[in-house]
Motif scaffolding. Structure first.
Motif, PDB file in Angstrom:
ATOM      1  N   THR A 181      -6.541   3.396   7.074  1.00 17.97           N
ATOM      2  CA  THR A 181      -7.898   3.646   7.534  1.00 17.97           C
ATOM      3  C   THR A 181      -8.376   2.511   8.442  1.00 17.97           C
ATOM      4  OG1 THR A 181      -8.866   2.469   5.661  1.00 17.97           O
ATOM      5  CG2 THR A 181      -8.398   4.827   5.355  1.00 17.97           C
ATOM      6  N   ALA A 182      -9.537   2.689   9.019  1.00 19.63           N
ATOM      7  CA  ALA A 182     -10.135   1.636   9.844  1.00 19.63           C
ATOM      8  C   ALA A 182     -10.382   0.381   9.004  1.00 19.63           C
ATOM      9  CB  ALA A 182     -11.435   2.130  10.476  1.00 19.63           C
TER      10      ALA A 182
ATOM     11  N   ASP B 234      -8.568  -0.534   6.447  1.00 21.31           N
ATOM     12  CA  ASP B 234      -7.247  -1.151   6.269  1.00 21.31           C
ATOM     13  C   ASP B 234      -6.846  -1.940   7.504  1.00 21.31           C
ATOM     14  OD1 ASP B 234      -6.864  -0.089   3.710  1.00 21.31           O
ATOM     15  OD2 ASP B 234      -5.955   1.748   4.499  1.00 21.31           O
ATOM     16  N   GLU B 235      -7.131  -1.383   8.658  1.00 23.98           N
ATOM     17  CA  GLU B 235      -6.802  -2.069   9.914  1.00 23.98           C
ATOM     18  C   GLU B 235      -7.553  -3.394  10.005  1.00 23.98           C
ATOM     19  OE1 GLU B 235      -6.840  -1.386  14.747  1.00 23.98           O
ATOM     20  OE2 GLU B 235      -7.628   0.177  13.453  1.00 23.98           O
TER      21      GLU B 235
ATOM     22  N   ASN C  66       0.819  -1.211   0.000  1.00 25.63           N
ATOM     23  CA  ASN C  66       0.000   0.000   0.000  1.00 25.63           C
ATOM     24  C   ASN C  66       0.856   1.267   0.000  1.00 25.63           C
ATOM     25  OD1 ASN C  66      -2.969  -0.861   0.227  1.00 25.63           O
ATOM     26  ND2 ASN C  66      -1.937  -2.173   1.701  1.00 25.63           N
TER      27      ASN C  66
ATOM     28  N   GLN D 120      -2.085   9.299   6.872  1.00 26.56           N
ATOM     29  CA  GLN D 120      -3.503   8.974   6.763  1.00 26.56           C
ATOM     30  C   GLN D 120      -3.778   7.948   5.662  1.00 26.56           C
ATOM     31  OE1 GLN D 120      -5.482  12.764   6.434  1.00 26.56           O
ATOM     32  NE2 GLN D 120      -5.010  13.302   8.550  1.00 26.56           N
ATOM     33  N   LYS D 121      -2.795   7.064   5.436  1.00 23.46           N
ATOM     34  CA  LYS D 121      -2.963   5.989   4.455  1.00 23.46           C
ATOM     35  C   LYS D 121      -3.491   4.705   5.108  1.00 23.46           C
ATOM     36  CE  LYS D 121       0.571   7.317   1.136  1.00 23.46           C
ATOM     37  NZ  LYS D 121       1.761   6.881   0.405  1.00 23.46           N
TER      38      LYS D 121
END
Length: 177
Positions: free
Chosen positions: A130-131, A133-134, A85, A127-128
């Protein structure tokens, strides 16, 4: 040879075979196995010792054996996820980071944890990460086949973490007992 000597030799041979076959599955010095890759107890100790000794501290809280193992279980897939990413945490930067914090000759496991922390920090600040992504990262980590040495706890696939758990055969102590 006499019959009693043969029996003793047969018993000793059988006992040795049973002992050595059992030891093969225990894998001495194994803290966990992740998709066939062994994380050793030595690696867990090195990460704990080296990261906990860093000044200034790398993390807000000191590593425990279970949290150090959790970091090692998570590090490799997280680093790969972040690289895919666009967030890259290099090994050379991680080595310099360790040296800056007082660890002159960091272990490979410690470098991997520093890279994991660095990638996570970079992703959060840019800010790459996000929730969503988590959630995806936790799912990727949870899909791994993780076997943990009971000394360190158990792997919880929902949180992708190693936590302590009381074995089912241990009963709570009561003063009446």
């Amino acid at each position: 040879m006499t019959l009693p000597v043969r029996r003793v030799l047969a018993v000793l041979t059988l006992g040795a075979a049973l002992v050595t076959s059992g030891c093969g599955s225990l894998q001495t010095n194994r803290a966990a196995t992740v998709d066939g890759t062994v994380i050793t107890e030595d690696e867990v100790r090195a990460v704990m010792t080296e990261v906990n000794s860093m000044q200034p501290a790398l993390l807000q809280e000191k590593f425990t054996p279970s949290s150090a193992l959790t970091a090692l279980v998570r590090a490799r897939p997280a680093i790969t996820f972040f690289e895919e990413n666009g967030v890259v945490a290099s090994q050379s930067v991680a080595t310099k980071e360790a040296e800056t914090r007082g660890v002159a000759d960091p272990s490979d496991a410690t470098i991997e944890v520093i890279r994991f922390v660095d990638a996570l920090s970079q992703a959060a600040s840019s800010q790459k990460f996000t929730a969503a992504d988590e959630t995806e990262l936790v799912q990727q980590i949870s899909r791994q086949k993780v076997t943990v040495n009971p000394r360190y706890g158990v792997f919880d696939a929902d949180t992708a973490a190693v936590g302590t758990a009381t074995p089912p055969w241990v009963t709570a102590y009561s003063p009446r007992q």
